[in-house]
Motif scaffolding. Structure first.
Motif, PDB file in Angstrom:
ATOM      1  N   UNK A   1      -3.412   5.785  10.162  1.00 32.95           N
ATOM      2  CA  UNK A   1      -4.285   5.331  11.249  1.00 32.95           C
ATOM      3  C   UNK A   1      -5.455   4.492  10.760  1.00 32.95           C
ATOM      4  N   UNK A   2      -5.539   4.306   9.444  1.00 32.39           N
ATOM      5  CA  UNK A   2      -6.554   3.416   8.884  1.00 32.39           C
ATOM      6  C   UNK A   2      -5.935   2.113   8.381  1.00 32.39           C
ATOM      7  N   UNK A   3      -4.670   1.907   8.708  1.00 31.03           N
ATOM      8  CA  UNK A   3      -3.974   0.690   8.268  1.00 31.03           C
ATOM      9  C   UNK A   3      -4.559  -0.528   8.969  1.00 31.03           C
ATOM     10  N   UNK A   4      -4.386  -1.673   8.344  1.00 26.70           N
ATOM     11  CA  UNK A   4      -4.892  -2.926   8.879  1.00 26.70           C
ATOM     12  C   UNK A   4      -3.790  -3.990   8.877  1.00 26.70           C
ATOM     13  N   UNK A   5      -3.829  -4.857   9.852  1.00 25.97           N
ATOM     14  CA  UNK A   5      -2.942  -6.013   9.896  1.00 25.97           C
ATOM     15  C   UNK A   5      -3.793  -7.252   9.677  1.00 25.97           C
ATOM     16  N   UNK A   6      -3.476  -8.012   8.646  1.00 26.11           N
ATOM     17  CA  UNK A   6      -4.216  -9.239   8.330  1.00 26.11           C
ATOM     18  C   UNK A   6      -3.392 -10.426   8.789  1.00 26.11           C
ATOM     19  N   UNK A   7      -4.007 -11.308   9.561  1.00 25.21           N
ATOM     20  CA  UNK A   7      -3.299 -12.451  10.148  1.00 25.21           C
ATOM     21  C   UNK A   7      -4.140 -13.711  10.002  1.00 25.21           C
TER      22      UNK A   7
ATOM     23  N   UNK B   1       4.865 -14.409  12.033  1.00 27.72           N
ATOM     24  CA  UNK B   1       5.174 -14.818  10.658  1.00 27.72           C
ATOM     25  C   UNK B   1       3.904 -14.901   9.814  1.00 27.72           C
ATOM     26  N   UNK B   2       3.982 -14.383   8.600  1.00 24.58           N
ATOM     27  CA  UNK B   2       2.839 -14.426   7.690  1.00 24.58           C
ATOM     28  C   UNK B   2       1.938 -13.219   7.756  1.00 24.58           C
ATOM     29  N   UNK B   3       2.176 -12.292   8.686  1.00 26.35           N
ATOM     30  CA  UNK B   3       1.339 -11.090   8.794  1.00 26.35           C
ATOM     31  C   UNK B   3       1.439 -10.236   7.530  1.00 26.35           C
ATOM     32  N   UNK B   4       0.336  -9.582   7.196  1.00 32.61           N
ATOM     33  CA  UNK B   4       0.301  -8.642   6.070  1.00 32.61           C
ATOM     34  C   UNK B   4      -0.191  -7.301   6.597  1.00 32.61           C
ATOM     35  N   UNK B   5       0.593  -6.245   6.378  1.00 32.01           N
ATOM     36  CA  UNK B   5       0.221  -4.891   6.780  1.00 32.01           C
ATOM     37  C   UNK B   5      -0.256  -4.146   5.537  1.00 32.01           C
ATOM     38  N   UNK B   6      -1.499  -3.671   5.576  1.00 34.85           N
ATOM     39  CA  UNK B   6      -2.096  -2.974   4.430  1.00 34.85           C
ATOM     40  C   UNK B   6      -2.309  -1.511   4.806  1.00 34.85           C
ATOM     41  N   UNK B   7      -1.712  -0.605   4.021  1.00 30.31           N
ATOM     42  CA  UNK B   7      -1.784   0.829   4.324  1.00 30.31           C
ATOM     43  C   UNK B   7      -2.541   1.526   3.189  1.00 30.31           C
ATOM     44  N   UNK B   8      -3.745   2.029   3.452  1.00 30.03           N
ATOM     45  CA  UNK B   8      -4.494   2.721   2.391  1.00 30.03           C
ATOM     46  C   UNK B   8      -4.007   4.139   2.202  1.00 30.03           C
ATOM     47  N   UNK B   9      -4.399   4.750   1.084  1.00 29.94           N
ATOM     48  CA  UNK B   9      -4.115   6.158   0.841  1.00 29.94           C
ATOM     49  C   UNK B   9      -5.256   7.017   1.355  1.00 29.94           C
ATOM     50  N   UNK B  10      -4.922   8.230   1.766  1.00 26.38           N
ATOM     51  CA  UNK B  10      -5.944   9.162   2.208  1.00 26.38           C
ATOM     52  C   UNK B  10      -6.797   9.579   1.027  1.00 26.38           C
ATOM     53  N   UNK B  11      -8.104   9.751   1.272  1.00 30.32           N
ATOM     54  CA  UNK B  11      -9.024  10.117   0.197  1.00 30.32           C
ATOM     55  C   UNK B  11      -8.865  11.596  -0.188  1.00 30.32           C
TER      56      UNK B  11
ATOM     57  N   UNK C   1       0.811  -1.213   0.000  1.00 29.69           N
ATOM     58  CA  UNK C   1       0.000   0.000   0.000  1.00 29.69           C
ATOM     59  C   UNK C   1       0.846   1.266   0.000  1.00 29.69           C
ATOM     60  N   UNK C   2       0.377   2.268   0.741  1.00 25.96           N
ATOM     61  CA  UNK C   2       0.991   3.599   0.714  1.00 25.96           C
ATOM     62  C   UNK C   2       2.212   3.666   1.629  1.00 25.96           C
ATOM     63  N   UNK C   3       3.292   3.055   1.181  1.00 29.30           N
ATOM     64  CA  UNK C   3       4.562   3.113   1.885  1.00 29.30           C
ATOM     65  C   UNK C   3       5.661   3.432   0.885  1.00 29.30           C
ATOM     66  N   UNK C   4       6.823   3.819   1.367  1.00 31.20           N
ATOM     67  CA  UNK C   4       7.897   4.225   0.471  1.00 31.20           C
ATOM     68  C   UNK C   4       8.367   3.097  -0.434  1.00 31.20           C
ATOM     69  N   UNK C   5       8.439   1.876   0.088  1.00 26.45           N
ATOM     70  CA  UNK C   5       8.891   0.737  -0.718  1.00 26.45           C
ATOM     71  C   UNK C   5       8.257  -0.546  -0.197  1.00 26.45           C
ATOM     72  N   UNK C   6       7.060  -0.892  -0.708  1.00 25.41           N
ATOM     73  CA  UNK C   6       6.402  -2.132  -0.291  1.00 25.41           C
ATOM     74  C   UNK C   6       7.368  -3.318  -0.421  1.00 25.41           C
ATOM     75  N   UNK C   7       7.307  -4.218   0.535  1.00 24.31           N
ATOM     76  CA  UNK C   7       8.295  -5.298   0.538  1.00 24.31           C
ATOM     77  C   UNK C   7       7.814  -6.475   1.368  1.00 24.31           C
ATOM     78  N   UNK C   8       8.453  -7.624   1.131  1.00 22.40           N
ATOM     79  CA  UNK C   8       8.321  -8.800   1.980  1.00 22.40           C
ATOM     80  C   UNK C   8       9.578  -8.877   2.829  1.00 22.40           C
ATOM     81  N   UNK C   9       9.414  -8.944   4.145  1.00 19.29           N
ATOM     82  CA  UNK C   9      10.532  -8.884   5.071  1.00 19.29           C
ATOM     83  C   UNK C   9      10.624 -10.203   5.830  1.00 19.29           C
ATOM     84  N   UNK C  10      11.793 -10.827   5.882  1.00 19.89           N
ATOM     85  CA  UNK C  10      11.924 -12.046   6.691  1.00 19.89           C
ATOM     86  C   UNK C  10      11.577 -11.770   8.142  1.00 19.89           C
TER      87      UNK C  10
END
Length: 217
Positions: free
Chosen positions: A168-174, A206-216, A135-144
């Motif tokens: 503050x509207x980000x979500x963590x999917x687990x 392990x396996x968590x996904x952080x999703x960051x939306x953009x402001x409207x 999502x809205x981050x400087x460099x989306x990535x998969x991190x060990x």
């Protein structure tokens, strides 16, 4: 004779009850639960205790008082390792603790009560052993994933929030292995990164996904 409250009191009580019910519904609607704050700073750099060994991971094997039976080994693409006295032992899919128990069992045929330890020194984890930030981050990535890893560690690794991120509207999917269902938790990344609210920092798995939306706007 039965007593009835005045009409204006009854109406006020009714409206108060409706308002309270509506407020409760609004608070529960559309708000994901929050995880407890991480109450420490990560001080361990290696993979966590539940890390699952994968192909091409590099391992350091120690055998107490018998150093010649250990050494550095790399997990082969076929998922096996070979050490002195042990040939083609399956390693992929095991935790370091499980593997050291298997090595100990094999070495028991040659030495009495071997003491074995296994450390993952370099790892090329699968997606189930990574944390992904999108999502809205400087460099989306998969991190060990590392032991004691937190949201703050992940955000530092990806360079922080993007210019238009709604942190503050980000979500963590687990994924919950116990229930077999996907869970979603609210994150307060603006509070954590821009305001320094350490209570907004939470532990990752392990396996968590952080999703960051953009402001409207």
């Amino acid at each position: 004779m039965a007593w009835f409250p005045p009409h204006h009191i009854t109406r006020a009580a009714l409206l108060s009850g409706i308002a309270a019910t509506a407020l409760t519904a609004c608070m529960g609607a559309g708000h994901a639960p929050q995880l407890p704050s991480a109450n420490f700073v990560a001080n361990q750099e290696g993979p966590g205790e539940e890390y699952i060994i994968g192909p091409l991971d590099e391992l350091q094997i120690f055998v107490w008082r018998n150093p010649e039976l250990g050494g550095k080994v790399q997990v082969r693409p076929d998922g096996r390792i070979t050490t002195p006295l042990i040939t083609d032992m399956p390693a992929v899919g095991k935790t370091p603790t499980m593997l050291q128990q298997d090595i100990k069992l094999q070495l028991s045929q040659y030495i009495t009560d071997p003491i074995v330890s296994v450390i993952v020194t370099t790892f090329n984890s699968t997606f189930s052993q990574q944390v992904r930030v999108v999502g809205a981050t400087e460099k989306p990535a998969s991190i060990p994933f590392r032991a004691n890893m937190t949201v703050l560690d992940a955000m530092i690794a990806v360079g922080g929030l993007g210019e238009y991120a709604a942190g503050n509207k980000a979500r963590l999917v687990r994924f919950d292995k116990g229930s077999g269902k996907q869970q979603e938790f609210a994150l307060r990344l603006n509070d954590l990164i821009k305001r320094g609210d350490i209570k907004a920092n939470v532990r990752l798995q392990p396996g968590d996904v952080i999703i960051i939306p953009e402001s409207m706007f």
